[in-house]
Design a protein around this motif. Structure first.
Motif, PDB file in Angstrom:
ATOM      1  N   SER A 231     -31.008 -38.729  -0.799  1.00 15.40           N
ATOM      2  CA  SER A 231     -32.389 -38.252  -0.969  1.00 15.40           C
ATOM      3  C   SER A 231     -33.393 -39.399  -0.957  1.00 15.40           C
ATOM      4  N   ASN A 232     -32.947 -40.590  -1.332  1.00 15.52           N
ATOM      5  CA  ASN A 232     -33.859 -41.737  -1.311  1.00 15.52           C
ATOM      6  C   ASN A 232     -34.360 -42.020   0.104  1.00 15.52           C
ATOM      7  N   TYR A 233     -33.468 -41.872   1.084  1.00 16.28           N
ATOM      8  CA  TYR A 233     -33.860 -42.125   2.468  1.00 16.28           C
ATOM      9  C   TYR A 233     -34.885 -41.094   2.930  1.00 16.28           C
ATOM     10  N   ALA A 234     -34.675 -39.841   2.560  1.00 14.79           N
ATOM     11  CA  ALA A 234     -35.649 -38.806   2.916  1.00 14.79           C
ATOM     12  C   ALA A 234     -36.986 -39.070   2.234  1.00 14.79           C
ATOM     13  N   ALA A 235     -36.945 -39.522   0.967  1.00 12.29           N
ATOM     14  CA  ALA A 235     -38.177 -39.805   0.239  1.00 12.29           C
ATOM     15  C   ALA A 235     -38.931 -40.976   0.857  1.00 12.29           C
TER      16      ALA A 235
ATOM     17  N   VAL B 153     -38.764 -42.114   3.990  1.00 10.68           N
ATOM     18  CA  VAL B 153     -39.310 -41.720   5.293  1.00 10.68           C
ATOM     19  C   VAL B 153     -40.529 -40.824   5.115  1.00 10.68           C
ATOM     20  N   GLY B 154     -40.496 -39.953   4.095  1.00  6.29           N
ATOM     21  CA  GLY B 154     -41.611 -39.040   3.877  1.00  6.29           C
ATOM     22  C   GLY B 154     -42.806 -39.684   3.210  1.00  6.29           C
ATOM     23  N   GLU B 155     -42.577 -40.695   2.351  1.00  2.00           N
ATOM     24  CA  GLU B 155     -43.659 -41.281   1.569  1.00  2.00           C
ATOM     25  C   GLU B 155     -44.204 -42.581   2.144  1.00  2.00           C
ATOM     26  N   SER B 156     -43.574 -43.116   3.147  1.00  2.00           N
ATOM     27  CA  SER B 156     -44.038 -44.381   3.717  1.00  2.00           C
ATOM     28  C   SER B 156     -44.027 -44.299   5.238  1.00  2.00           C
ATOM     29  N   ASP B 157     -44.562 -45.333   5.855  1.00  2.00           N
ATOM     30  CA  ASP B 157     -44.590 -45.427   7.318  1.00  2.00           C
ATOM     31  C   ASP B 157     -43.510 -46.374   7.818  1.00  2.00           C
TER      32      ASP B 157
END
Length: 283
Positions: free
Chosen positions: A64-68, A70-74
């Motif tokens: 889930s960290n990877y999804a977070a 990718v979703g929260e940063s560029d």
């Protein structure tokens, strides 16, 4: 005969071979441990409390960290920018350095020795000493905050010219003269004869130019303002500053940035090692 052969083998055997292997394994472990730790931390739950060092390497794990990230940063945009700038810088550097080295090595013209000494002198100037005049030049050309500002200033490579020039000097002049008699122009001599022979040198320069561009921090930090043009060395610190109290997300974004380089190293390991040995011999 066999006894004599065994005696010679025993004499030639390195008595410190096992010690060297052991030292090599220990050093490899020291260098690999931070990477392994980073990968384990990147798959740990963000809200998990760590009570002992061993907890970093034990379950539970999550992606889930990877999804977070990718979703929260560029980070994917930063990854693209770094790859694009590195690729463009490498291609332009190879073209410019090979043409300059060919001209200095194989075309007789006035002051070519002085020009080569000028390239040698360029290696003695630290890159940091040229930052201010370089910034003023790019600013006067209205190139700041653009891909051009990231790429063009980094294509000047005195060491590339010197390495290729020394390589081109090894191409026999008789071969060049016979090609000229057959009607070859300077361009055909460069493209069809000299350049194919210089593949090892070109590969070495390409590898280190790309790595230098990928890791470059100071110049992009000064030349870029817009976040959509950030490269990984600029974007990651800005992201990490937001999560300074946690380990998981900063390590995840560092893992995303490091994995392409690690994979590239595993694929091109032989070429990188040859490049290191080549530049060490020719430099």
């Amino acid at each position: 005969m066999s006894q004599t052969k065994n005696t010679l083998l025993q004499r030639n055997r390195d008595p410190y071979l096992r010690i060297k292997i052991l030292i090599g394994v220990i050093l490899a472990g020291v260098f690999l441990f931070p990477i392994i730790w980073m990968l384990f931390v990147s798959v740990k739950p963000e809200d998990m409390s760590i009570t002992a060092p061993l907890n970093w390497f034990t379950p539970p794990y999550t992606l889930s960290n990877y999804a977070a990230v990718v979703g929260e940063s560029d980070v994917l945009l930063w990854l693209f920018n770094s790859a694009f700038v590195g690729f463009a810088t490498t291609v332009i550097t190879l073209i410019v350095t090979s043409l300059a080295a060919f001209a200095i090595s194989k075309i007789k013209f006035r002051y070519r020795r002085a020009i080569f000494l000028f390239f040698l002198a360029g290696m003695m100037v630290p890159g940091e000493a040229t930052i201010i005049p370089l910034f003023e030049i790019v600013k006067s050309m209205n190139l700041l905050d653009s891909y051009t500002a990231l790429i063009l200033p980094m294509t000047a490579s005195p060491i590339g010219v010197i390495i290729l020039k020394s390589f081109f000097d090894g191409v026999p002049d008789e071969l060049m003269e016979s090609a000229k008699i057959d009607g070859c122009s300077h361009w055909r001599l460069y493209w069809n004869i000299v350049l194919p022979l210089a593949k090892p040198a070109m590969a070495a320069i390409a590898i280190f130019t790309f790595i230098g561009s990928w890791n470059n921090f100071l110049w992009p930090f000064l030349a870029i303002v817009s976040e959509e043009l950030y490269t990984l060395p600029i974007g990651i610190p800005s992201f990490n500053s937001t999560y300074s109290t946690t380990y998981m997300l900063p390590m995840t974004v560092n893992a995303i940035a490091s994995l392409p380089v690690i994979i590239a190293f595993l694929i091109f390991e032989k070429q990188i090692v040859k490049g290191v040995s080549f530049t060490g011999i020719k430099g």
